[in-house]
Write a protein that holds these residues in place. Structure first.
Motif, mmCIF file in Angstrom:
data_model
loop_
_atom_site.group_PDB
_atom_site.id
_atom_site.type_symbol
_atom_site.label_atom_id
_atom_site.label_comp_id
_atom_site.label_asym_id
_atom_site.label_seq_id
_atom_site.Cartn_x
_atom_site.Cartn_y
_atom_site.Cartn_z
ATOM 1 N N ASP A 84 0.850 -1.418 0.313
ATOM 2 C CA ASP A 84 -0.118 0.409 0.317
ATOM 3 C C ASP A 84 0.674 0.967 0.107
ATOM 4 O O ASP A 84 0.734 1.902 -0.425
ATOM 5 N N VAL A 85 2.188 1.336 0.640
ATOM 6 C CA VAL A 85 2.826 2.177 0.566
ATOM 7 C C VAL A 85 3.473 2.085 -0.379
ATOM 8 O O VAL A 85 3.339 3.752 -1.462
ATOM 9 N N SER A 86 4.412 1.826 -1.086
ATOM 10 C CA SER A 86 4.951 1.542 -2.624
ATOM 11 C C SER A 86 4.003 1.904 -3.512
ATOM 12 O O SER A 86 4.122 3.075 -4.219
ATOM 13 N N SER A 87 2.786 1.630 -3.679
ATOM 14 C CA SER A 87 1.887 1.388 -5.364
ATOM 15 C C SER A 87 1.736 3.104 -5.153
ATOM 16 O O SER A 87 2.286 3.563 -5.492
ATOM 17 N N HIS A 88 1.615 4.276 -3.980
ATOM 18 C CA HIS A 88 1.425 5.251 -2.984
ATOM 19 C C HIS A 88 2.701 6.424 -4.381
ATOM 20 O O HIS A 88 2.343 7.195 -4.962
ATOM 21 N N THR A 89 3.870 5.678 -4.052
ATOM 22 C CA THR A 89 4.815 5.945 -4.973
ATOM 23 C C THR A 89 5.207 5.712 -6.371
ATOM 24 O O THR A 89 6.387 5.697 -6.683
ATOM 25 N N GLY A 90 4.664 5.162 -6.516
ATOM 26 C CA GLY A 90 4.687 4.072 -8.213
ATOM 27 C C GLY A 90 5.835 2.894 -8.322
ATOM 28 O O GLY A 90 6.430 2.641 -9.417
ATOM 29 N N GLN A 302 3.685 -1.208 6.730
ATOM 30 C CA GLN A 302 4.037 -0.042 6.351
ATOM 31 C C GLN A 302 4.855 1.124 6.601
ATOM 32 O O GLN A 302 5.705 1.937 5.662
ATOM 33 N N THR A 303 6.131 1.174 7.900
ATOM 34 C CA THR A 303 6.394 1.836 8.273
ATOM 35 C C THR A 303 7.509 0.835 7.780
ATOM 36 O O THR A 303 8.421 2.221 7.496
ATOM 37 N N ALA A 304 8.308 -0.022 7.758
ATOM 38 C CA ALA A 304 9.630 -0.490 7.353
ATOM 39 C C ALA A 304 9.086 0.187 5.535
ATOM 40 O O ALA A 304 10.693 0.476 4.863
ATOM 41 N N ALA A 305 8.138 -0.015 4.698
ATOM 42 C CA ALA A 305 8.612 0.801 3.571
ATOM 43 C C ALA A 305 8.609 2.005 3.554
ATOM 44 O O ALA A 305 9.559 2.125 2.488
ATOM 45 N N GLU A 306 8.101 2.570 4.651
ATOM 46 C CA GLU A 306 8.332 4.179 4.335
ATOM 47 C C GLU A 306 9.640 4.232 4.691
ATOM 48 O O GLU A 306 10.325 5.361 4.158
ATOM 49 N N LEU A 307 10.574 3.792 6.100
ATOM 50 C CA LEU A 307 11.442 3.933 5.724
ATOM 51 C C LEU A 307 12.226 3.475 4.809
ATOM 52 O O LEU A 307 13.527 3.888 4.969
#
Length: 337
Positions: A84-90, A302-307
């Motif tokens: 979900d996090v990665s898809s928002h950044t393409g 989610q947090t791991a992907a954001e970092l």
């Protein structure tokens, strides 16, 4: 036949550079021209060649995610948080299943490097030492997932599993139980060892002698089949020798354990109180709803992907973090709650 970018440009009456800008830097193109190019792309069925673009750039927009067991709903929910996090950044996610094998993990790390992924999220197999410096030397960011980091120069996201073992065992002690078993996969898995440590700390704090009041039942895998195997081992000693309280290192083990006990006529929780770990969706839907230690699974991913993405985008300004979440106990019928 594959439509080329030149054909799109010819159909739209623009230059190849304009088509490239529409694909990569649309804000630079006037709206009318952009609409004409997009219409041409749709009419011709043009699909961009991302491989060629990646070769030119030296990297892709992909992230690697290596987990221990993709069949475990815990890791499925973690992967949802990452995706979900990665898809928002393409970005896209390449999911790899190591089966807790160091050999498979090393193979996937090599494959992900060959695919020129931007970064890797990994739950390390056993106590393997990741080639972090070598990976970073090739421009790849790395974040440890569901594992505490011992290096201040890299990010990690985990749950305090010692605290989780304490929570579960304190609950069972408060119910008056004095004989315990810990059902787990190999203790080379850090999470299993930490949950066992938490259990034994709680027993010591309550004045119960470790070694005479708790039994370790270790099985080769963290799944329902192994949970049933653990139950059969305990049943072999006779119903009169069963522990009154059992903590399983995850919910899949607890579900298999419960199924085998019920099949043998052992009542849960009247004869044996049971607590699982992870609080997967199926725990609440079991024949006897399972008390479980809940982890913020989606938030872990989610947090791991954001970092990871922050390190990819801002390598010089990025501040490494070691994030540790706290678990909570969800009490249901299996423990008599």
């Amino acid at each position: 036949m594959t439509t080329s970018i030149k054909e799109v440009a010819r159909h739209a009456g623009v230059s190849v550079g304009t088509v490239s800008n529409v694909l990569n830097r649309p804000e630079r193109v006037a709206e009318a021209t952009r609409t004409r190019v997009l219409d041409a792309i749709e009419q011709l069925g043009f699909v961009r060649n991302d491989s060629a673009r990646s070769l030119r750039a030296g990297r892709t927009n992909a992230l690697g995610l290596i987990v221990l067991d993709v069949a475990n709903p815990f890791f499925t929910e973690v992967a949802r948080g990452v995706e979900d996090v990665s898809s928002h950044t393409g970005s896209v996610v390449i999911l790899c299943n190591s089966d807790d094998s160091v050999t498979k993990q090393e193979t996937y790390l090599q494959v992900l490097q060959e695919q020129r992924v931007r970064g890797v999220l990994v739950t390390p197999a056993h106590e393997s030492v990741l080639p972090v410096d070598a990976l970073r030397g090739r421009g790849m960011a790395v974040v440890l997932l569901d594992r505490t980091g011992e290096r201040p120069d890299m990010c990690s996201v985990a749950v305090d599993d010692v605290a989780g073992g304490l929570l579960a065992t304190d609950h069972l002690i408060a119910a008056g139980h004095e004989t315990f078993a810990f059902v787990s996969g190999p203790l080379t898995i850090r999470q299993c060892d930490d949950r066992r440590t938490g259990m034994r700390r709680a027993l010591r704090a309550a004045g119960l002698r470790v070694g005479t009041t708790v039994r370790d039942v270790l099985v080769p895998a963290m799944n329902a089949r192994s949970g049933a195997e653990a139950a059969r081992r305990l049943l072999a000693g006779g119903p009169e020798n069963l522990p009154r309280a059992v903590l399983c290192a995850n919910d899949l083990l607890a579900m298999g354990f419960m199924r085998e006990m019920l099949r043998a006529g052992i009542r849960i929780p009247d004869d044996v109180a049971l607590v699982g770990y992870d609080d997967i969706e199926f725990a609440a839907a079991s024949a006897v709803p399972i008390t479980s230690v809940r982890q913020p699974t989606y938030q872990l991913g989610q947090t791991a992907a954001e970092l990871l993405l922050d390190e990819c985008e801002n390598p010089d300004a990025h501040a490494h973090q070691q994030v540790t979440f706290q678990p909570e106990l969800v009490v249901r019928e299996s423990s008599g709650g």
